[in-house]
Design an enzyme around this catalytic site. Structure first.
Site, PDB file in Angstrom:
ATOM      1  N   SER A 137      61.853  10.845  13.966  1.00 53.57           N
ATOM      2  CA  SER A 137      61.968  12.014  13.101  1.00 53.57           C
ATOM      3  C   SER A 137      62.194  11.567  11.673  1.00 53.57           C
ATOM      4  O   SER A 137      62.852  10.537  11.431  1.00 53.57           O
ATOM      5  CB  SER A 137      63.147  12.893  13.551  1.00 53.57           C
ATOM      6  OG  SER A 137      63.385  13.934  12.623  1.00 53.57           O
ATOM      7  N   TYR A 151      72.007  13.868  15.321  1.00 48.59           N
ATOM      8  CA  TYR A 151      70.610  13.773  15.741  1.00 48.59           C
ATOM      9  C   TYR A 151      69.860  12.797  14.833  1.00 48.59           C
ATOM     10  O   TYR A 151      69.096  11.948  15.309  1.00 48.59           O
ATOM     11  CB  TYR A 151      69.971  15.159  15.695  1.00 48.59           C
ATOM     12  CG  TYR A 151      68.480  15.202  15.933  1.00 48.59           C
ATOM     13  CD1 TYR A 151      67.965  15.192  17.226  1.00 48.59           C
ATOM     14  CD2 TYR A 151      67.585  15.265  14.864  1.00 48.59           C
ATOM     15  CE1 TYR A 151      66.602  15.241  17.449  1.00 48.59           C
ATOM     16  CE2 TYR A 151      66.217  15.318  15.075  1.00 48.59           C
ATOM     17  CZ  TYR A 151      65.727  15.306  16.369  1.00 48.59           C
ATOM     18  OH  TYR A 151      64.372  15.348  16.591  1.00 48.59           O
TER      19      TYR A 151
END
Length: 242
Positions: A137, A151
């Site tokens: 990501s 995250y």
């Protein structure tokens, strides 16, 4: 012999788009899914419609036994040539101080431990070489303050995992790369409590819009394919300029 690729989290979003893209490119595909059998069956039907073989296997990627069963099932399609580590989860968006330990552990278990377990199985089984693509990501370098720092930290670990594995497995003919998507229009945002995030975040994306799953699938397919034969240890950012 046709390529055989496993995609975790293959019933929806980026995983489903990648399964369809790879089938169109001649891959036989095994998708792992956690809950939604109907969605997984629909993806398999599309794989078959493209003239390729496909199976769906229910598997919790945080469980070593279920991961092994997924890879055993995929072996029926032929020797494994590719893995897309895609199964992922977020937790409710919010300040770091409000992060609950249970949410932290789940994010680490699914997004990191699951990737490690699947990569281990792939490395053991790719006797003739192959390629692994980890879905990371853009959060890994942005940090996601006020949203989900934990995250982002796990996705930074994904990038490190990618680089280390690429160096260790290169002598065995196995390439390892990552794709780092930005804000993509999938239902993962609903799980984080902000279902309209793909639209609300558009204003801070240089290209002015969220990405689509097919745009990530194209990058994954390239990294798995012969045009990327000298590419390993790369983290390909597909984030609209973020």
């Amino acid at each position: 012999m046709n390529p055989v690729t496993i995609i975790t989290g293959g019933s929806r979003g980026i995983g489903a788009a990648t399964a369809r893209r790879l089938a169109a490119a001649g891959h036989d595909v095994a998708i792992g899914y956690r809950r939604d059998q109907a969605a997984a069956d629909a993806v398999v039907a599309d794989i078959h419609a493209a003239g390729r073989r496909g199976i769906a296997v229910r598997a919790d990627t945080t469980d070593p036994d279920q991961v092994r069963q997924l890879f055993d099932a995929a072996a029926d399609l032929g020797p494994l040539t590719g893995l897309v580590n895609n199964a992922g989860i977020t937790s409710p968006i919010g300040p770091f101080v409000d992060l609950r330990p249970d949410d932290l552990r789940q994010v680490v278990d699914v997004n990191l431990i699951g990737y490690v377990l699947c990569a281990q199985q792939a490395a053991r089984r790719m006797a003739r070489g192959g390629a692994i693509v980890n879905v990371s990501s853009s959060a890994a370098t942005l940090g996601s303050p006020g949203e989900y720092i934990h995250y982002a930290a796990v996705k930074a670990a994904t990038d490190t995992l990618t680089i280390g594995l690429a160096k260790e497995l290169a002598p065995h003919g196995i390439r390892v790369n990552a794709v780092a998507p930005g804000v993509i229009r999938t239902d993962i945002h609903a799980l984080s409590g902000v279902p309209d995030r793909a639209d609300s975040a558009a204003g801070r994306i240089p290209m002015g819009r969220a990405g689509e799953p097919d745009e990530i699938a194209g990058a994954i397919a390239w990294l798995l394919g012969p045009d990327a034969s000298y590419t390993t240890g790369a983290v390909l950012r597909v984030a609209g300029g973020l």
